[in-house]
Design a protein around this motif. Structure first.
Motif, short mmCIF file in Angstrom:
data_model
loop_
_atom_site.label_atom_id
_atom_site.label_comp_id
_atom_site.label_asym_id
_atom_site.label_seq_id
_atom_site.Cartn_x
_atom_site.Cartn_y
_atom_site.Cartn_z
N ILE A 108 10.96 35.08 25.15
CA ILE A 108 11.93 35.19 26.24
C ILE A 108 13.01 34.13 26.05
CG2 ILE A 108 10.56 33.68 27.74
CD1 ILE A 108 11.57 35.32 30.13
N SER A 109 14.23 34.48 26.36
CA SER A 109 15.33 33.53 26.23
C SER A 109 15.18 32.37 27.21
CB SER A 109 16.66 34.25 26.50
OG SER A 109 17.72 33.33 26.64
N ASP A 110 15.59 31.18 26.77
CA ASP A 110 15.59 30.03 27.67
C ASP A 110 16.49 30.25 28.87
OD1 ASP A 110 13.88 28.68 26.02
OD2 ASP A 110 15.37 27.28 25.23
N ASP A 111 17.45 31.14 28.76
CA ASP A 111 18.40 31.39 29.86
C ASP A 111 18.06 32.64 30.67
OD1 ASP A 111 20.00 29.15 29.35
OD2 ASP A 111 21.10 30.21 27.79
N ASN A 112 16.90 33.22 30.41
CA ASN A 112 16.46 34.39 31.17
C ASN A 112 15.81 33.90 32.47
OD1 ASN A 112 15.40 36.72 32.25
ND2 ASN A 112 14.59 37.48 30.32
N ALA A 113 16.66 33.49 33.40
CA ALA A 113 16.20 32.92 34.67
C ALA A 113 17.41 32.81 35.59
CB ALA A 113 15.59 31.54 34.44
N PRO A 114 17.18 32.66 36.88
CA PRO A 114 18.31 32.38 37.77
C PRO A 114 19.07 31.14 37.32
CG PRO A 114 16.33 32.90 39.03
CD PRO A 114 15.91 32.77 37.60
N PRO A 115 20.35 31.03 37.64
CA PRO A 115 21.17 29.92 37.12
C PRO A 115 20.57 28.54 37.37
CG PRO A 115 22.57 31.55 38.17
CD PRO A 115 21.16 31.99 38.43
N ARG B 242 17.92 27.48 34.62
CA ARG B 242 18.27 27.49 33.20
C ARG B 242 18.59 26.08 32.71
NH1 ARG B 242 22.81 32.23 33.78
NH2 ARG B 242 21.44 33.84 34.65
N PRO B 243 18.24 25.80 31.42
CA PRO B 243 17.40 26.58 30.51
C PRO B 243 15.93 26.19 30.66
CG PRO B 243 18.32 24.73 29.34
CD PRO B 243 18.83 24.63 30.75
N HIS B 244 15.03 27.03 30.16
CA HIS B 244 13.62 26.67 30.16
C HIS B 244 13.40 25.42 29.31
CE1 HIS B 244 12.36 31.16 30.85
NE2 HIS B 244 12.97 30.64 31.90
N TYR B 245 12.50 24.56 29.78
CA TYR B 245 12.13 23.35 29.03
C TYR B 245 10.67 23.48 28.65
CZ TYR B 245 10.60 18.43 28.61
OH TYR B 245 10.03 17.25 28.19
N ASP B 246 10.40 23.52 27.33
CA ASP B 246 9.05 23.81 26.85
C ASP B 246 8.90 23.28 25.43
OD1 ASP B 246 6.48 24.83 26.80
OD2 ASP B 246 7.07 26.83 27.45
N TYR B 247 7.69 23.41 24.86
CA TYR B 247 7.43 22.93 23.51
C TYR B 247 6.56 23.92 22.74
CZ TYR B 247 8.98 18.29 25.06
OH TYR B 247 9.72 17.24 25.54
N ALA B 248 6.71 23.87 21.42
CA ALA B 248 5.82 24.56 20.50
C ALA B 248 5.70 23.71 19.24
CB ALA B 248 6.33 25.96 20.16
N VAL C 88 2.74 11.50 35.29
CA VAL C 88 2.56 12.94 35.33
C VAL C 88 3.91 13.57 35.66
CG1 VAL C 88 1.34 14.87 36.40
CG2 VAL C 88 0.16 12.69 36.08
N LEU C 89 4.39 14.43 34.77
CA LEU C 89 5.67 15.14 34.95
C LEU C 89 5.37 16.58 35.32
CD1 LEU C 89 8.77 15.29 34.73
CD2 LEU C 89 8.47 15.80 32.29
N LEU C 90 5.86 17.00 36.49
CA LEU C 90 5.58 18.32 37.03
C LEU C 90 6.88 19.06 37.33
CD1 LEU C 90 2.77 17.22 39.51
CD2 LEU C 90 2.50 18.02 37.15
N GLN C 91 6.74 20.31 37.72
CA GLN C 91 7.91 21.11 38.05
C GLN C 91 8.57 20.65 39.35
OE1 GLN C 91 6.61 25.16 38.31
NE2 GLN C 91 6.87 25.55 36.14
N GLY C 92 9.89 20.55 39.31
CA GLY C 92 10.64 20.37 40.53
C GLY C 92 11.26 21.68 40.98
N LYS C 93 11.45 22.59 40.01
CA LYS C 93 11.92 23.95 40.29
C LYS C 93 10.88 24.90 39.72
CE LYS C 93 16.82 22.66 40.07
NZ LYS C 93 18.14 22.90 39.42
N THR C 94 10.44 25.85 40.52
CA THR C 94 9.28 26.63 40.12
C THR C 94 9.48 28.10 40.35
OG1 THR C 94 6.88 26.85 40.40
CG2 THR C 94 8.19 26.39 42.38
N ASP C 95 8.68 28.90 39.63
CA ASP C 95 8.63 30.33 39.87
C ASP C 95 7.34 30.73 40.59
OD1 ASP C 95 6.98 29.70 37.76
OD2 ASP C 95 7.47 31.47 36.56
N ARG D 60 15.98 19.21 36.56
CA ARG D 60 17.16 19.65 35.80
C ARG D 60 17.16 21.16 35.58
NH1 ARG D 60 19.04 16.99 30.01
NH2 ARG D 60 21.05 18.08 29.84
N SER D 61 15.97 21.73 35.35
CA SER D 61 15.84 23.17 35.12
C SER D 61 14.36 23.53 35.27
CB SER D 61 16.37 23.55 33.73
OG SER D 61 15.59 22.94 32.70
#
Length: 396
Positions: free
Chosen positions: A132-139, A142-148, A255-262, A289-290
């Motif tokens: 899924i695109s990092d920008d596939n979300a409400p404004p 955006r953008p998704h922050y993640d790791y692989a 501990v870093l958690l979501q400030g904006k969530t789905d 931030r996102s």
């Protein structure tokens, strides 16, 4: 089962889709024998279409392409991509497909949450990033922050075995006898680097607690610092005890958690536990931030993990998950620096005073959410206690 660390690996940390998808598409373009891809979500956006096109091109070159998508997270996959993929010769299946409105809700919670790709048994990708695109979300998200992580080396054998085993299970469950596997490719397990790493999965049989136990062993051994970034954080009593014990012996814990969530329900449930954590000296930050989707941790700058497993009862008790665990100063230092930069530029620390001043109705909402999440886990056939200090005393 204890993590089996193997030396000689080369691991590349990939920060969000900006790093991940170019590396993934390059690996698919270079495939010559086989590709296994597992994803919870396979979205019909620019990234989903680019990955699907690359898979079709690989199948056209004679590569055996095997795609497994979760039946709930990727429930639109059949309509969006299956005709195109099937026509090109790609073999694709659902893990636990949805069956209309009468699909058993208990089973809905048991999902394929792994994000794994293995190419020619020589390169693998492990992490938390869906197709899924990092920008596939409400404004505002955006953008998704993640790791692989891009993986080469001896642990390829374990990752390759895991994706083949999953394919066999799903093919059997879906009565896809024609989806027999090609002869086993010999995984490229040559020593290609200097990093020690282990591959861990979570399932309901032999590996039910492998990821949890790896976290607990590392937390128990921590002496200086623990940094955890996790999208959905609702730890059990064993995890809570380990964190509190570490805090009591002077370990710095962030501990870093979501400030904006789905998933607002899970966020409220987690917020019910903030005050207890802050009182124990654990620093809690919310990433504003996102949308933060990460599931990573670094302990003492040496031990690190990247994967798909959240620290909540759904991931640790119900879902199929996969994490890489690394013992390496270079990798741990890189991930630590990335997390501290994200905290500095996109997160807000939560002071204890702010939690103490919450009105009664806000506290009630959080505890109702906490109770509802516990009830949902109970419906699925499991019990789980969380890290509130009032619940630490009973034995498991």
């Amino acid at each position: 089962m204890a993590a089996e660390f193997k030396p000689g690996n080369r691991l590349t940390l990939l920060d969000s889709g900006t790093d991940y998808f170019p590396a993934l598409l390059t690996a698919i373009a270079e495939a010559r024998i086989e590709i296994y891809l597992e994803s919870y979500i396979f979205a019909a956006d620019e990234i989903g279409h680019a990955v699907a096109a690359a898979l079709c091109q690989a199948a056209g070159r004679g590569v055996q392409v095997n795609v497994t998508v979760d039946g709930f997270g990727g429930r639109n996959f059949a309509a969006d991509f299956l005709p195109q993929l099937t026509a090109a010769g790609v073999r694709a299946m659902y893990y636990r497909p949805e069956i209309g409105r009468f699909h058993l809700k208990r089973h809905r919670l048991r999902r394929l949450h792994r994000k794994l790709v293995v190419v020619d048994a020589r390169i693998a990708f492990v992490g938390g990033i869906n197709i899924i695109s990092d920008d596939n979300a409400p404004p505002e998200l955006r953008p998704h922050y993640d790791y692989a992580v891009r993986v080469e080396g001896p642990i390829l054998a374990d990752i390759h075995h895991a994706v083949r085993r999953m394919w066999e299970i799903v093919a059997w469950a879906n009565f896809k006898r024609r989806f027999r596997l090609a002869p086993v490719s010999r995984p490229c397990c040559d020593i290609v680097g200097e990093q020690r790493a282990a591959f861990l999965i979570r399932d309901n049989i032999r590996h039910r607690n492998d990821i949890l136990n790896a976290y607990l062993d590392a937390i128990d051994a921590a002496r200086e610092e623990i940094i955890i970034a996790n999208a959905y954080f609702l730890p059990g009593v064993r995890f809570g005890r380990a964190l509190y014990a570490a805090a009591q012996r002077g370990v710095r814990i962030i501990v870093l958690l979501q400030g904006k969530t789905d998933h607002q329900l899970l966020r409220y449930a987690t917020q019910a536990l903030y005050a207890t954590a802050l009182q124990a000296g654990i620093r809690v930050f919310e990433y504003e931030r996102s949308f933060m989707h990460a599931k990573v941790a670094v302990i003492d700058g040496h031990w690190a993990t990247v994967g798909s497993s959240n620290i909540d009862p759904f991931s640790l008790l119900l879902a199929k998950e996969a994490n890489v665990v690394v013992r390496d100063d270079g990798f741990g230092g890189e991930l630590r620096s990335s997390l501290l930069a994200a905290i500095a530029h996109g997160a807000r620390e939560l002071p204890l005073e702010e939690q103490s001043r919450l009105p009664w109705h806000a506290r009630l909402t959080r505890w109702l959410a906490y109770g509802l999440v516990r009830a949902m886990v109970g419906i699925a056939g499991y019990g789980q206690r969380h890290w509130n200090s009032r619940e630490v005393r009973p034995k498991e």
